[in-house]
Design a protein around this motif. Structure first.
Motif, PDB file in Angstrom:
ATOM      1  N   MET A 130      40.167  43.780  34.980  1.00  0.00           N
ATOM      2  CA  MET A 130      39.444  42.636  35.465  1.00  0.00           C
ATOM      3  C   MET A 130      38.658  43.047  36.703  1.00  0.00           C
ATOM      4  O   MET A 130      39.202  43.609  37.641  1.00  0.00           O
ATOM      5  N   ILE A 131      37.364  42.722  36.693  1.00  0.00           N
ATOM      6  CA  ILE A 131      36.493  43.072  37.814  1.00  0.00           C
ATOM      7  C   ILE A 131      36.365  41.857  38.716  1.00  0.00           C
ATOM      8  O   ILE A 131      36.046  40.762  38.270  1.00  0.00           O
ATOM      9  N   LYS A 132      36.633  42.078  39.975  1.00  0.00           N
ATOM     10  CA  LYS A 132      36.523  41.003  40.954  1.00  0.00           C
ATOM     11  C   LYS A 132      35.116  41.045  41.546  1.00  0.00           C
ATOM     12  O   LYS A 132      34.680  42.076  42.032  1.00  0.00           O
ATOM     13  N   GLN A 133      34.432  39.906  41.499  1.00  0.00           N
ATOM     14  CA  GLN A 133      33.064  39.849  42.004  1.00  0.00           C
ATOM     15  C   GLN A 133      33.060  39.131  43.350  1.00  0.00           C
ATOM     16  O   GLN A 133      33.648  38.066  43.500  1.00  0.00           O
ATOM     17  N   GLU A 134      32.416  39.744  44.303  1.00  0.00           N
ATOM     18  CA  GLU A 134      32.300  39.147  45.636  1.00  0.00           C
ATOM     19  C   GLU A 134      31.073  38.259  45.695  1.00  0.00           C
ATOM     20  O   GLU A 134      30.030  38.565  45.125  1.00  0.00           O
ATOM     21  N   MET A 135      31.180  37.146  46.408  1.00  0.00           N
ATOM     22  CA  MET A 135      30.066  36.239  46.561  1.00  0.00           C
ATOM     23  C   MET A 135      29.662  36.201  48.020  1.00  0.00           C
ATOM     24  O   MET A 135      30.496  36.144  48.907  1.00  0.00           O
ATOM     25  N   ASP A 136      28.347  36.200  48.237  1.00  0.00           N
ATOM     26  CA  ASP A 136      27.829  36.140  49.608  1.00  0.00           C
ATOM     27  C   ASP A 136      27.738  34.666  49.994  1.00  0.00           C
ATOM     28  O   ASP A 136      26.738  33.999  49.760  1.00  0.00           O
ATOM     29  N   TRP A 137      28.826  34.152  50.587  1.00  0.00           N
ATOM     30  CA  TRP A 137      28.900  32.742  50.958  1.00  0.00           C
ATOM     31  C   TRP A 137      27.886  32.370  52.029  1.00  0.00           C
ATOM     32  O   TRP A 137      27.354  31.267  52.034  1.00  0.00           O
ATOM     33  N   SER A 138      27.584  33.291  52.906  1.00  0.00           N
ATOM     34  CA  SER A 138      26.631  32.968  53.972  1.00  0.00           C
ATOM     35  C   SER A 138      25.234  32.732  53.384  1.00  0.00           C
ATOM     36  O   SER A 138      24.514  31.835  53.819  1.00  0.00           O
TER      37      SER A 138
ATOM     38  N   GLU B  96      24.557  31.651  50.271  1.00  0.00           N
ATOM     39  CA  GLU B  96      24.629  30.383  49.546  1.00  0.00           C
ATOM     40  C   GLU B  96      24.594  29.199  50.504  1.00  0.00           C
ATOM     41  O   GLU B  96      23.903  28.210  50.264  1.00  0.00           O
ATOM     42  N   LEU B  97      25.331  29.307  51.594  1.00  0.00           N
ATOM     43  CA  LEU B  97      25.359  28.254  52.602  1.00  0.00           C
ATOM     44  C   LEU B  97      23.966  28.079  53.219  1.00  0.00           C
ATOM     45  O   LEU B  97      23.484  26.957  53.379  1.00  0.00           O
TER      46      LEU B  97
ATOM     47  N   THR C 141      21.663  26.307  50.705  1.00  0.00           N
ATOM     48  CA  THR C 141      22.024  24.894  50.573  1.00  0.00           C
ATOM     49  C   THR C 141      21.536  24.085  51.767  1.00  0.00           C
ATOM     50  O   THR C 141      20.983  22.991  51.603  1.00  0.00           O
ATOM     51  N   ILE C 142      21.705  24.619  52.959  1.00  0.00           N
ATOM     52  CA  ILE C 142      21.261  23.916  54.176  1.00  0.00           C
ATOM     53  C   ILE C 142      19.740  23.780  54.184  1.00  0.00           C
ATOM     54  O   ILE C 142      19.203  22.706  54.468  1.00  0.00           O
ATOM     55  N   ILE C 143      19.040  24.848  53.852  1.00  0.00           N
ATOM     56  CA  ILE C 143      17.573  24.802  53.831  1.00  0.00           C
ATOM     57  C   ILE C 143      17.093  23.760  52.822  1.00  0.00           C
ATOM     58  O   ILE C 143      16.236  22.925  53.139  1.00  0.00           O
ATOM     59  N   LYS C 144      17.637  23.761  51.624  1.00  0.00           N
ATOM     60  CA  LYS C 144      17.232  22.790  50.602  1.00  0.00           C
ATOM     61  C   LYS C 144      17.532  21.362  51.046  1.00  0.00           C
ATOM     62  O   LYS C 144      16.722  20.454  50.830  1.00  0.00           O
ATOM     63  N   SER C 145      18.677  21.161  51.672  1.00  0.00           N
ATOM     64  CA  SER C 145      19.037  19.821  52.145  1.00  0.00           C
ATOM     65  C   SER C 145      18.083  19.333  53.226  1.00  0.00           C
ATOM     66  O   SER C 145      17.634  18.185  53.202  1.00  0.00           O
ATOM     67  N   LEU C 146      17.760  20.191  54.170  1.00  0.00           N
ATOM     68  CA  LEU C 146      16.846  19.806  55.247  1.00  0.00           C
ATOM     69  C   LEU C 146      15.442  19.529  54.709  1.00  0.00           C
ATOM     70  O   LEU C 146      14.789  18.566  55.105  1.00  0.00           O
TER      71      LEU C 146
END
Length: 128
Positions: free
Chosen positions: A1-9, A11-12, A15-20
């Motif tokens: 099983m390959i664990k995939q890392e997500m760049d939360w910063s 994505e955050l 999301t903030i840019i789209k919301s603003l």
């Protein structure tokens, strides 16, 4: 099983840019607006606004107007024959006013909307 890392910063941040942007009505920064949208509608094509080149070409490449195609149609001929009979017997009624045409009134049943105008209507071509 390959664990995939997500760049939360990242994505955050997105999301903030789209919301603003949407909150302050700055959607045009994110989306490419197109006059008339992305759908060919009768309203738009009658204003010369096409969403697709296919529909624009369909209108531009239609056959030239030929009055004989319209005026030789059986429905056209029969309607005019009946209108002449009704007019001569004072029974022809103006659909707009509800009044009976006087015997000396000139009538043009085929020109309520001309066949040429209908033929060259972008909305008609789109609907075909």
């Amino acid at each position: 099983m390959i664990k995939q890392e997500m760049d939360w910063s990242k994505e955050l941040h997105n999301t903030i840019i789209k919301s603003l942007v949407t909150t302050f009505g700055l959607d045009f920064l994110l989306f490419e607006d197109k006059k008339g949208g992305d759908v060919d509608t009768i309203h738009n094509v009658r204003q010369g606004i096409y969403a697709t080149e296919e529909e624009r070409k369909k209108f531009e490449q239609q056959a030239q107007y030929n009055s004989h195609e319209y005026h030789k149609h059986n429905n056209y001929i029969q309607t005019n024959k009946q209108a002449k009979i009704d007019h001569q017997s004072n029974k022809l009624i103006d659909a707009y006013t509800g009044q009976v045409f006087a015997p000396n009134d000139k009538i043009n049943l085929d020109h309520a909307i001309s066949a040429k105008k209908i033929h060259n209507d972008q909305g008609r071509v789109l609907a075909v």
